[in-house]
Design a protein around this motif. Structure first.
Motif, PDB file in Angstrom:
ATOM      1  N   ALA A  73       0.835  -1.321   0.017  1.00  0.00           N
ATOM      2  CA  ALA A  73       0.064   0.099   0.050  1.00  0.00           C
ATOM      3  C   ALA A  73       0.583   1.157  -0.303  1.00  0.00           C
ATOM      4  O   ALA A  73       0.512   2.218  -0.751  1.00  0.00           O
ATOM      5  N   ALA A  74       1.964   1.064   0.871  1.00  0.00           N
ATOM      6  CA  ALA A  74       2.688   2.567   0.948  1.00  0.00           C
ATOM      7  C   ALA A  74       3.484   2.638  -0.562  1.00  0.00           C
ATOM      8  O   ALA A  74       3.693   3.787  -0.939  1.00  0.00           O
ATOM      9  N   ALA A  75       3.781   1.585  -1.325  1.00  0.00           N
ATOM     10  CA  ALA A  75       4.500   1.754  -2.617  1.00  0.00           C
ATOM     11  C   ALA A  75       3.436   2.252  -3.505  1.00  0.00           C
ATOM     12  O   ALA A  75       3.927   3.134  -4.348  1.00  0.00           O
ATOM     13  N   ILE A  76       2.235   1.797  -3.553  1.00  0.00           N
ATOM     14  CA  ILE A  76       1.175   2.178  -4.333  1.00  0.00           C
ATOM     15  C   ILE A  76       0.913   3.725  -4.010  1.00  0.00           C
ATOM     16  O   ILE A  76       0.571   4.665  -5.122  1.00  0.00           O
ATOM     17  N   ARG A  77       1.001   4.078  -2.832  1.00  0.00           N
ATOM     18  CA  ARG A  77       0.679   5.461  -2.520  1.00  0.00           C
ATOM     19  C   ARG A  77       1.792   6.434  -2.986  1.00  0.00           C
ATOM     20  O   ARG A  77       1.465   7.533  -3.599  1.00  0.00           O
ATOM     21  N   ALA A  78       3.068   5.946  -2.676  1.00  0.00           N
ATOM     22  CA  ALA A  78       4.230   6.673  -3.155  1.00  0.00           C
ATOM     23  C   ALA A  78       4.117   6.847  -4.696  1.00  0.00           C
ATOM     24  O   ALA A  78       4.405   8.282  -5.217  1.00  0.00           O
TER      25      ALA A  78
END
Length: 154
Positions: A116-121
């Motif tokens: 989720a953090a990678a997609i958000r970034a």
């Protein structure tokens, strides 16, 4: 096409004087850098976590209710000092629920949150990309609307 006097072709629309001033249509939005597979993987990971936590907590509670309803002799059995099996199993409901919550948090932190953090970034990086400028550009780099185009000068 042949000319038909009874059904003439409609005339071309007259060009309006302001047509040349119209900005070009906006470009299509940039394609996301992450594939749809990552979003699918994220959704399925969260779905799996919710199912495991829900089935663990509710499953134990339903088992407790079924034993209470259909095995009253087992639930009324005394363990020690007035503590019955039913009371003990009822008290264990809270630790089982807390264990399900702890497992949910640990698995989410290790497996789902990094994705989720990678997609958000990636989404934030795409949002920070400079937007294309609309309007005509002069040789100075500014929009032509910012500079006088002639006409009467004082």
């Amino acid at each position: 096409m042949s000319y038909d006097p009874y059904f003439p072709e409609p005339p071309a629309p007259a060009r309006q004087p302001w047509d040349w001033d119209a900005p070009p249509p906006p470009p299509p939005p940039p394609a996301p850098s992450r594939s749809a597979g990552d979003l699918h993987q994220l959704r399925s990971g969260y779905r799996r976590l919710r199912r495991v936590a829900t089935y663990t907590a509710l499953g134990y509670f339903v088992l407790f209710l079924l034993l209470s309803g259909y095995a009253p002799d087992l639930m009324a059995g005394e363990i020690s000092g007035g503590l019955t099996t039913g009371v003990l199993l009822g008290l264990i409901t809270l630790p089982v629920t807390l264990a399900a919550i702890a497992a949910y948090e640990r698995i989410a932190r290790e497996r789902v949150d990094p994705l989720a953090a990678a997609i958000r970034a990636d989404a934030e990086q795409a949002a920070e990309a400079p937007a294309p400028r609309h309007g005509r550009q002069s040789h100075h780099g500014a929009s032509s609307w910012d500079w006088p185009s002639g006409g009467m000068r004082a």
